[in-house]
Design a protein around this motif. Structure first.
Motif, PDB file in Angstrom:
ATOM      1  N   ASN A  52       0.698  -1.279  -0.004  1.00 28.80           N
ATOM      2  CA  ASN A  52       0.094   0.009   0.018  1.00 28.80           C
ATOM      3  C   ASN A  52       0.736   1.184   0.120  1.00 28.80           C
ATOM      4  O   ASN A  52       1.741   1.310   0.930  1.00 28.80           O
ATOM      5  CB  ASN A  52      -1.021  -0.031   1.271  1.00 28.80           C
ATOM      6  CG  ASN A  52      -2.077  -0.899   1.040  1.00 28.80           C
ATOM      7  OD1 ASN A  52      -2.508  -1.133   0.094  1.00 28.80           O
ATOM      8  ND2 ASN A  52      -2.422  -1.511   2.257  1.00 28.80           N
ATOM      9  N   ALA A  53       0.643   2.137  -0.897  1.00 32.76           N
ATOM     10  CA  ALA A  53       1.045   3.319  -0.669  1.00 32.76           C
ATOM     11  C   ALA A  53       0.283   4.706   0.116  1.00 32.76           C
ATOM     12  O   ALA A  53      -0.951   4.182   0.324  1.00 32.76           O
ATOM     13  CB  ALA A  53       1.244   3.958  -2.245  1.00 32.76           C
ATOM     14  N   ASN A  54       0.743   5.675   0.096  1.00 29.76           N
ATOM     15  CA  ASN A  54      -0.178   6.652   0.937  1.00 29.76           C
ATOM     16  C   ASN A  54      -1.344   7.102   0.134  1.00 29.76           C
ATOM     17  O   ASN A  54      -1.434   7.144  -1.289  1.00 29.76           O
ATOM     18  CB  ASN A  54       0.767   7.867   1.269  1.00 29.76           C
ATOM     19  CG  ASN A  54       1.959   7.724   2.151  1.00 29.76           C
ATOM     20  OD1 ASN A  54       1.668   6.932   2.901  1.00 29.76           O
ATOM     21  ND2 ASN A  54       2.620   8.600   1.808  1.00 29.76           N
ATOM     22  N   PRO A  55      -2.542   6.748   0.650  1.00 34.20           N
ATOM     23  CA  PRO A  55      -3.768   6.996  -0.242  1.00 34.20           C
ATOM     24  C   PRO A  55      -3.912   8.761  -0.505  1.00 34.20           C
ATOM     25  O   PRO A  55      -3.407   9.629   0.320  1.00 34.20           O
ATOM     26  CB  PRO A  55      -4.669   6.578   0.573  1.00 34.20           C
ATOM     27  CG  PRO A  55      -4.590   6.597   1.967  1.00 34.20           C
ATOM     28  CD  PRO A  55      -3.031   6.372   1.816  1.00 34.20           C
ATOM     29  N   THR A  56      -4.404   8.970  -1.536  1.00 34.72           N
ATOM     30  CA  THR A  56      -4.841  10.270  -1.894  1.00 34.72           C
ATOM     31  C   THR A  56      -6.225  10.537  -1.687  1.00 34.72           C
ATOM     32  O   THR A  56      -7.062   9.495  -1.223  1.00 34.72           O
ATOM     33  CB  THR A  56      -4.564  10.736  -3.321  1.00 34.72           C
ATOM     34  OG1 THR A  56      -5.198  10.024  -4.280  1.00 34.72           O
ATOM     35  CG2 THR A  56      -2.910  10.488  -3.466  1.00 34.72           C
ATOM     36  N   SER A  57      -6.742  11.872  -1.765  1.00 30.34           N
ATOM     37  CA  SER A  57      -8.258  11.968  -1.663  1.00 30.34           C
ATOM     38  C   SER A  57      -9.121  11.310  -2.702  1.00 30.34           C
ATOM     39  O   SER A  57     -10.230  11.374  -2.329  1.00 30.34           O
ATOM     40  CB  SER A  57      -8.668  13.567  -1.612  1.00 30.34           C
ATOM     41  OG  SER A  57      -8.143  14.198  -2.701  1.00 30.34           O
ATOM     42  N   GLN A 114      -6.804   4.958  -3.972  1.00 31.76           N
ATOM     43  CA  GLN A 114      -5.677   4.420  -3.203  1.00 31.76           C
ATOM     44  C   GLN A 114      -4.846   3.757  -4.265  1.00 31.76           C
ATOM     45  O   GLN A 114      -4.973   3.312  -5.270  1.00 31.76           O
ATOM     46  CB  GLN A 114      -6.625   3.077  -2.552  1.00 31.76           C
ATOM     47  CG  GLN A 114      -7.506   3.597  -1.582  1.00 31.76           C
ATOM     48  CD  GLN A 114      -8.052   2.467  -0.629  1.00 31.76           C
ATOM     49  OE1 GLN A 114      -8.071   1.339  -1.340  1.00 31.76           O
ATOM     50  NE2 GLN A 114      -8.490   2.673   0.546  1.00 31.76           N
ATOM     51  N   TRP A 115      -3.520   3.801  -3.722  1.00 32.91           N
ATOM     52  CA  TRP A 115      -2.474   3.514  -4.640  1.00 32.91           C
ATOM     53  C   TRP A 115      -1.758   2.160  -3.951  1.00 32.91           C
ATOM     54  O   TRP A 115      -1.603   2.033  -2.954  1.00 32.91           O
ATOM     55  CB  TRP A 115      -1.405   4.724  -4.926  1.00 32.91           C
ATOM     56  CG  TRP A 115      -1.952   5.707  -5.592  1.00 32.91           C
ATOM     57  CD1 TRP A 115      -2.526   6.806  -4.997  1.00 32.91           C
ATOM     58  CD2 TRP A 115      -1.866   5.719  -6.742  1.00 32.91           C
ATOM     59  NE1 TRP A 115      -2.890   7.674  -6.191  1.00 32.91           N
ATOM     60  CE2 TRP A 115      -2.603   7.007  -7.443  1.00 32.91           C
ATOM     61  CE3 TRP A 115      -1.348   5.206  -8.098  1.00 32.91           C
ATOM     62  CZ2 TRP A 115      -2.551   7.611  -8.724  1.00 32.91           C
ATOM     63  CZ3 TRP A 115      -1.738   5.655  -9.314  1.00 32.91           C
ATOM     64  CH2 TRP A 115      -2.425   6.812  -9.772  1.00 32.91           C
ATOM     65  N   ARG A 158       3.968   2.778  -9.428  1.00 28.92           N
ATOM     66  CA  ARG A 158       2.757   2.950  -8.462  1.00 28.92           C
ATOM     67  C   ARG A 158       1.589   2.803  -9.550  1.00 28.92           C
ATOM     68  O   ARG A 158       1.081   3.196 -10.564  1.00 28.92           O
ATOM     69  CB  ARG A 158       2.542   4.485  -8.352  1.00 28.92           C
ATOM     70  CG  ARG A 158       2.637   4.668  -6.647  1.00 28.92           C
ATOM     71  CD  ARG A 158       2.916   6.202  -6.544  1.00 28.92           C
ATOM     72  NE  ARG A 158       1.519   6.610  -6.176  1.00 28.92           N
ATOM     73  CZ  ARG A 158       1.247   8.132  -6.220  1.00 28.92           C
ATOM     74  NH1 ARG A 158       2.131   8.836  -6.545  1.00 28.92           N
ATOM     75  NH2 ARG A 158      -0.122   8.483  -5.891  1.00 28.92           N
TER      76      ARG A 158
END
Length: 87
Positions: free
Chosen positions: A34-39, A42-43, A61
């Motif tokens: 999991n990467a940092n999700p954005t608004s 989900q990445w 990514r």
């Protein structure tokens, strides 16, 4: 029920689109994390590497639904199987 007859269940089963795959034939391992999700989305970070060290990883990514599709496709295409974390 004896231990040998019990199904083997992972202690912490991976979530969809997150996990590790191993391909013995190609000598590669691939991690899905999991990467940092954005608004907006989900990445997932996809990082394939050679098993025997050396070589630069190709870090990608992907959107979560694309990473799930890639993970499932790799498993169905043959040679790739789930494994424990390698690094």
């Amino acid at each position: 029920m004896p231990n040998k007859d019990r199904p083997q269940v992972e202690r912490h089963p991976p979530k969809n689109g997150v996990g590790w795959l191993l391909n013995d034939q190609q000598g590669k391992v691939c991690s899905f994390t999991n990467a940092n999700p954005t608004s907006h989305a989900q990445w997932v970070i996809v990082e394939p590497r050679p098993l025997r060290g050396g070589g630069q990883p190709v870090i990608r990514r992907m959107l979560r639904h694309n990473a799930i599709e890639a993970l499932e496709t790799m498993q169905k295409s043959g040679g790739w199987k789930r494994c424990q974390p390698r690094w």
